[in-house]
Design an enzyme around this catalytic site. Structure first.
Site, PDB file in Angstrom:
ATOM      1  N   HIS A  17       0.829  -1.205   0.000  1.00  0.00           N
ATOM      2  CA  HIS A  17       0.000   0.000   0.000  1.00  0.00           C
ATOM      3  C   HIS A  17       0.869   1.264   0.000  1.00  0.00           C
ATOM      4  CE1 HIS A  17       0.913   0.907   4.200  1.00  0.00           C
ATOM      5  NE2 HIS A  17       0.686  -0.367   4.487  1.00  0.00           N
ATOM      6  N   GLU A 102      -1.017  -7.395   7.860  1.00  0.00           N
ATOM      7  CA  GLU A 102       0.320  -7.087   8.366  1.00  0.00           C
ATOM      8  C   GLU A 102       0.614  -7.881   9.639  1.00  0.00           C
ATOM      9  OE1 GLU A 102       3.241  -6.632   7.991  1.00  0.00           O
ATOM     10  OE2 GLU A 102       3.587  -4.488   7.652  1.00  0.00           O
TER      11      GLU A 102
END
Length: 230
Positions: A17, A102
């Site tokens: 991202h 994550e």
């Protein structure tokens, strides 16, 4: 390998991202939902313009599955890369999954790496060697072993999908939209390396990487380190 076989070798395109405020400050961001900055959106836009689309490197017509982290910053990146009208609509094509979320930083969420090391020293840890997230994991969060297990499950699922594509001689590209630390761990596991192996990998915000197979063989996962363009 023939050109036709090479064109049908499946690939895994992985995207980190774009920038967030926490990433700018070096703050460890696992489960916290932090949106992209304006600059973060700008980082992703050129990739979308030049590399994603019909007839381009990442061609939605060749993509059979998109796995995206449940975090807002990853889903914003998905929207920048693939406008909704460009994605095939059928059950299971788009998967929002914790498998590519994550690394859970637990007690170290929001801290910098330096702050984490100092805190662990206060706790009496790391007397013999400095903390490494790859080896030591995170108190209250995920260990290396936990991360390895969930990545291996995802890799197994991806390889099942891509093996079927190889057998049927049809495109079977996969897209991952995720985060910097977990994607670097994913690359290591794709290559069957332990997560804590010393392997320096750079993956800037908004960057893309490519994994594939040597000799069009599902048992020979590989990393694409060089590309030719038509």
């Amino acid at each position: 390998m023939s050109r036709d076989a090479d064109n049908l070798t499946p690939r895994v395109f992985f995207f980190r991202h774009g920038e967030t405020e926490w990433a700018k400050l070096g703050r460890q961001t696992g489960v916290t939902d932090v949106p992209l900055t304006e600059h973060g959106i700008e980082q992703v836009t050129p990739t979308a313009t030049h590399l994603v689309g019909t007839g381009k490197l990442v061609d939605p017509e060749r993509v059979v599955r998109v796995f995206v982290s449940p975090r807002e910053r990853a889903q914003q990146t998905l929207q920048c890369l693939f406008p909704e009208e460009d994605l095939p609509i059928y059950p299971g094509f788009l998967r929002i999954t914790d498998g590519i979320a994550e690394w859970d930083y637990g007690d170290y969420e929001g801290l910098t790496a330096a702050e984490t090391k100092a805190l662990r020293k206060e706790w009496g840890l790391d007397a013999e060697q400095e903390w490494s997230v790859w080896r030591d994991g995170c108190e209250g969060g995920e260990s290396m072993q936990q991360v390895t297990r969930r990545l291996d499950r995802l890799i197994s699922e991806i390889q099942d999908i891509q093996w079927a594509g190889m057998e049927a001689e049809r495109p079977a590209d996969i897209v991952l939209l995720s985060h910097g630390l977990i994607l670097r761990a994913f690359v290591k596991r794709w290559l069957s390396f332990p997560v804590d192996m010393q392997l320096s990998i750079m993956l800037a915000p908004g960057a893309m990487g490519i994994l594939t197979y040597k000799n069009n063989n599902i048992d020979e996962p590989a990393i694409h380190v060089g590309l030719t363009f038509p």
